[in-house]
Design a protein around this motif. Structure first.
Motif, short mmCIF file in Angstrom:
data_model
loop_
_atom_site.label_atom_id
_atom_site.label_comp_id
_atom_site.label_asym_id
_atom_site.label_seq_id
_atom_site.Cartn_x
_atom_site.Cartn_y
_atom_site.Cartn_z
N ARG A 260 -25.55 42.61 27.19
CA ARG A 260 -24.72 41.45 26.99
C ARG A 260 -25.33 40.28 27.40
O ARG A 260 -25.15 39.12 26.62
N TYR A 261 -26.23 40.33 28.06
CA TYR A 261 -26.87 38.94 28.72
C TYR A 261 -28.35 38.93 28.43
O TYR A 261 -29.00 40.17 28.55
N SER A 262 -28.82 37.96 28.21
CA SER A 262 -30.51 37.81 28.32
C SER A 262 -31.08 38.00 29.82
O SER A 262 -30.32 37.73 30.56
N ALA A 263 -32.44 37.99 29.68
CA ALA A 263 -32.99 38.19 31.09
C ALA A 263 -32.71 36.88 31.96
O ALA A 263 -32.61 37.02 33.12
N LYS A 264 -32.81 35.86 31.23
CA LYS A 264 -32.81 34.69 31.84
C LYS A 264 -31.23 34.54 32.59
O LYS A 264 -31.23 33.96 33.80
N THR A 265 -30.28 34.78 31.79
CA THR A 265 -28.95 34.84 32.17
C THR A 265 -28.75 35.99 33.43
O THR A 265 -28.15 35.62 34.24
N ARG A 266 -29.28 36.97 33.09
CA ARG A 266 -29.18 37.98 34.34
C ARG A 266 -29.81 37.52 35.48
O ARG A 266 -29.09 37.53 36.58
N GLU A 267 -30.88 36.78 35.64
CA GLU A 267 -31.49 36.14 36.66
C GLU A 267 -30.62 34.95 37.36
O GLU A 267 -30.61 34.98 38.46
N SER A 268 -30.15 34.30 36.42
CA SER A 268 -29.07 33.38 36.74
C SER A 268 -27.77 33.99 37.74
O SER A 268 -27.64 33.49 38.64
N TYR A 269 -27.26 34.91 37.09
CA TYR A 269 -26.21 35.84 37.90
C TYR A 269 -26.61 36.23 39.24
O TYR A 269 -26.00 35.93 40.37
N ALA A 270 -28.07 36.69 39.20
CA ALA A 270 -28.50 37.22 40.53
C ALA A 270 -28.44 36.02 41.72
O ALA A 270 -28.10 36.12 42.51
N ARG A 271 -29.21 34.82 41.08
CA ARG A 271 -29.07 33.88 42.22
C ARG A 271 -27.65 33.28 42.30
O ARG A 271 -27.56 32.73 43.46
N ASP A 272 -26.81 33.48 41.53
CA ASP A 272 -25.59 32.77 41.66
C ASP A 272 -24.98 33.69 43.22
O ASP A 272 -24.17 33.01 44.02
N GLU A 273 -25.22 35.05 42.91
CA GLU A 273 -24.50 35.87 44.23
C GLU A 273 -25.38 35.54 45.23
O GLU A 273 -24.70 35.48 46.53
N ALA A 274 -26.40 35.20 45.46
CA ALA A 274 -27.42 35.01 46.34
C ALA A 274 -26.96 33.41 47.33
O ALA A 274 -26.62 33.48 48.34
N ARG A 275 -26.75 32.59 46.35
CA ARG A 275 -26.35 31.54 46.65
C ARG A 275 -24.67 31.44 47.18
O ARG A 275 -24.70 30.83 48.19
N PHE A 276 -24.02 32.11 46.59
CA PHE A 276 -22.45 32.23 47.03
C PHE A 276 -22.47 33.36 48.48
O PHE A 276 -21.96 32.69 49.46
N LEU A 277 -23.39 34.06 48.59
CA LEU A 277 -23.60 34.85 50.03
C LEU A 277 -24.16 33.78 51.09
O LEU A 277 -23.73 33.82 52.11
N GLU A 278 -25.15 32.83 50.70
CA GLU A 278 -25.41 31.95 51.48
C GLU A 278 -24.59 31.00 52.16
O GLU A 278 -24.48 30.72 53.04
N HIS A 279 -23.80 30.67 50.99
CA HIS A 279 -22.67 29.71 51.50
C HIS A 279 -21.69 30.18 52.35
O HIS A 279 -21.13 29.60 53.09
N SER A 280 -21.16 31.61 51.87
CA SER A 280 -20.25 32.28 52.86
C SER A 280 -20.54 32.60 53.94
O SER A 280 -19.69 32.97 54.78
#
Length: 298
Positions: free
Chosen positions: A103-123
């Motif tokens: 479904r997603y390009s490698a760039k988008t998959r990397e972006s999603y992984a960073r999103d989750e890491a940022r969310f966990l850092e914020h929460s």
């Protein structure tokens, strides 16, 4: 084909944004099941259904639009296409990783992984994703969902406690909430029917959109629900929104059709309805279904 409870459909007649009157029609509601649509089994079956005794006609939802004329006179019925929408769906590939790669390009998959890491850092904690399936959990979920709606956006349609309670009693409810600092920040509600997960709605707090709470929730929920055996599709139903476009991996052209008995009254009703709809559109444009009609099609 799915047979739903008959209902009274108040067809509204609207002129220049003003509701003139409505005509109450008793209709039998039928829907095509997504797997049947994708395999071609439901191509013409719905449009050839007879009107049941005691009903004025059929309301056909979730049917594939092959390019019908908006207003059609048939041998035994008169039909009007009430709406045309993109029908998004997710077809499962067997593994979560395969879904992401397909479904997603490698760039988008990397972006999603960073999103989750940022969310966990914020929460400031481990991922707090809670699942709601049991009848006793419905009240808590509905309460949190209402809170999310008050502080953010709702995608999909509003749901009622009675509807979710019935789904939970049948073992069909799959609802999720993502928490941060002990408060819900995003929610998702699905129901499971056979091999299909039906998308009802999702919500996300505005102040957590920069932290991609909705994206984190959806990807984690998709991983969980398709980790259960037997599910092969997620049906987002016809209608556009950003969530559907983001997570679907397939799309059809869907339509909702009102098919009435071929009587003089019904022919005149749908001709007048079509005239009023046509007068409200720009030259050459497809008539847009009024918001009131779209709400009736949910």
């Amino acid at each position: 084909m799915n047979e739903l409870p008959d209902r009274v459909f108040p067809l509204p007649f609207i002129w220049r944004g003003k509701r003139l009157f409505s005509v109450r029609l008793r209709v039998a509601v039928r829907e095509a099941a997504l797997p049947e649509v994708l395999t071609g089994q439901a191509a013409q079956a719905l449009t050839e259904l007879p009107v049941p005794p005691g009903a004025d006609g059929l309301l056909l939802r979730c049917v594939v639009d092959p390019g019908w004329r908006t207003h059609t006179l048939r041998d035994n019925s008169v039909a009007f296409v009430l709406s045309r929408d993109v029908w998004h769906y997710l077809a499962w590939t067997g593994r979560y990783e395969d879904f992401l790669e397909g479904r997603y390009s490698a760039k988008t998959r990397e972006s999603y992984a960073r999103d989750e890491a940022r969310f966990l850092e914020h929460s400031g904690q481990a991922l707090d994703l809670r699942e709601y399936r049991e009848p006793g959990q419905v009240g808590e979920f509905i309460g949190h969902l209402a809170e999310l709606r008050g502080r953010g956006a709702l995608f999909g349609r509003p749901v009622e406690a009675a509807e979710l309670l019935a789904a939970a009693q049948r073992g069909q409810l799959r609802a999720f909430l993502l928490f941060a600092h002990g408060e819900p920040v995003a929610g998702l509600c699905l129901t499971a029917v056979g091999e299909v997960l039906h998308y009802l709605c999702s919500a996300e707090r505005d102040d957590f959109r920069p932290w991609s709470a909705g994206t984190v929730l959806h990807l984690q929920a998709i991983r969980r629900v398709f980790g259960e055996p037997g599910f092969h599709y997620m049906d987002f139903r016809p209608g556009e929104c950003e969530v559907k476009r983001q997570f679907a991996n397939g799309a059809l052209r869907g339509a909702a059709v009102l098919s009435l008995r071929r009587t003089l009254r019904n022919r005149l009703l749908l001709r007048l309805y079509g005239f009023l709809q046509g007068s409200a559109r720009s030259p050459g444009a497809q008539p847009a279904a009024p918001d009131e009609v779209r709400e009736l099609l949910i």
